[in-house]
Scaffold this active site. Structure first.
Site, PDB file in Angstrom:
ATOM      1  N   ASP A  94       0.651  -1.176   0.011  1.00  0.00           N
ATOM      2  CA  ASP A  94      -0.050   0.174   0.039  1.00  0.00           C
ATOM      3  C   ASP A  94       0.880   1.285  -0.038  1.00  0.00           C
ATOM      4  O   ASP A  94       2.079   1.176   0.355  1.00  0.00           O
ATOM      5  CB  ASP A  94      -0.878  -0.088   1.121  1.00  0.00           C
ATOM      6  CG  ASP A  94      -2.153  -0.828   1.051  1.00  0.00           C
ATOM      7  OD1 ASP A  94      -2.034  -1.923   0.208  1.00  0.00           O
ATOM      8  OD2 ASP A  94      -2.960  -0.964   2.157  1.00  0.00           O
ATOM      9  N   HIS A 139       3.650  -2.457   3.012  1.00  0.00           N
ATOM     10  CA  HIS A 139       3.482  -1.011   2.241  1.00  0.00           C
ATOM     11  C   HIS A 139       4.754  -0.826   1.672  1.00  0.00           C
ATOM     12  O   HIS A 139       5.974  -1.109   2.032  1.00  0.00           O
ATOM     13  CB  HIS A 139       3.513  -0.064   3.675  1.00  0.00           C
ATOM     14  CG  HIS A 139       2.169   0.011   4.259  1.00  0.00           C
ATOM     15  ND1 HIS A 139       1.940  -1.154   5.171  1.00  0.00           N
ATOM     16  CD2 HIS A 139       1.079   0.881   4.094  1.00  0.00           C
ATOM     17  CE1 HIS A 139       0.661  -0.591   5.781  1.00  0.00           C
ATOM     18  NE2 HIS A 139       0.256   0.470   4.928  1.00  0.00           N
TER      19      HIS A 139
HETATM   20 ZN    ZN Z   1      -2.443   3.106   3.493  1.00  0.00          ZN
END
Ligand code: ZN
Length: 301
Positions: free
Chosen positions: A110, A254
């Site tokens: 992400d 992430h």
């Molecule tokens: Zn996020």
């Protein structure tokens, strides 16, 4: 005689004056003419260059459309974005129930595309012949379009993760902007619209998830959180991933939003360990489209 003489001189002076005036006149014409013709030329050039600009603009636009269509076809062929089946539209999914023989896991990243860390993660995925799913932030796509193109061209799937990554409650207009502007920049960059959405922080109540649900997105959460956003040590990060890993699961990591060196350091070991346990890696679209799948965690429709 004296009168004749002075008349002669007067004539001479007059002739000289006329010649002088004539020379001046020609001089003026010479001086003015080049300017006039220069002005004429420059206006010609202006007209021409305007014509060229319009033509160039048109050609650039045509080229853009061709490129966008090409990228869009490439993205579709690679399964970067899928048409979510109607039974999954507006559905919240954190893992998928897969047939027992299918030991699959979906890695998701992400908050990118992010300078350096996205490319490093892509390198690791490529070395290991793995495709993952990237939930991207609109403003980061705007700033790093080439990275999104690389994510796409290497066959990874792409989902919408809003423009500003806001947690606070949003007006319907603001929520619409967060999702739709990200959709637009993804389309303008790779030629396909995303059909997967992940709300920032997994928050379902601030407006963006409702908008996405009403606009036929599949809402993708996760079943295994690396907690890499709080930058745990590499062994702790790996432990977090495997603590709740299961077939049909979705792992949250992430590639953007901050220093991701620990995620990058942990990723090769995470891949190695999953493989040693018999897992194979799939993208979210592959996971959703698997035969006999049944979304296990439907929160709401
Ligand atoms: Zn996020």
């Amino acid at each position: 005689m004296e009168n004749k003489q002075s008349f002669f001189w007067l004539q001479k002076i007059l002739v000289t004056l006329v010649c002088f005036a004539g020379t001046l006149g020609i001089g003026f014409m010479i001086l003015i003419k080049p300017n006039a013709s220069k002005a004429q030329n420059s206006s010609d050039i202006d007209t021409n260059s305007t014509t060229v600009d319009v033509g160039t603009e048109k050609r650039v636009e045509q080229l853009k459309t061709i490129m966008l269509t090409t990228w869009g076809k490439e993205a579709q062929a690679k399964g970067v974005a899928i048409d979510v089946p109607s039974r999954l539209q507006g559905v919240i999914i954190s893992q998928v129930k897969v047939p027992a023989k299918e030991k699959v896991i979906a890695l998701t990243f992400d908050d990118g595309p992010w300078p350096e860390s996205t490319a490093q993660i892509l390198d690791i995925l490529k070395e290991n012949n793995i495709k993952a799913t990237f939930f991207v932030i609109g403003q980061n796509v705007k700033n790093n379009p080439d990275l999104l193109k690389r994510v796409m061209s290497e066959g990874n799937a792409i989902g919408n993760h809003t423009w500003n990554h806001l947690y606070r409650f949003l007006s319907p207009q603001a929520a619409t902007y967060e999702v739709s502007s990200t959709e637009d920049i993804i389309y303008k960059t790779i030629g396909v619209k995303p059909s997967l959405f992940r709300p920032p922080g997994g928050i379902m109540t601030n407006g963006v998830a409702s908008y996405a649900k009403n606009n036929k997105y599949a809402l993708i959460l996760w079943s295994s959180d690396s907690v890499d956003y709080s930058r745990p040590s590499v062994p702790r990060l790996i432990h977090n991933v495997f603590r709740s890993a299961k077939p049909g699961g979705i792992v949250l990591m992430h590639d953007g939003g901050g220093n991701r060196s620990n995620t990058i350091a942990a990723l090769p070991e995470i891949i190695r360990r999953f493989r040693s346990q018999g897992y194979r890696f799939v993208t979210i679209p592959e996971l959703l489209l698997m035969d006999n799948y049944k979304p296990k965690h439907i929160v709401k429709k």
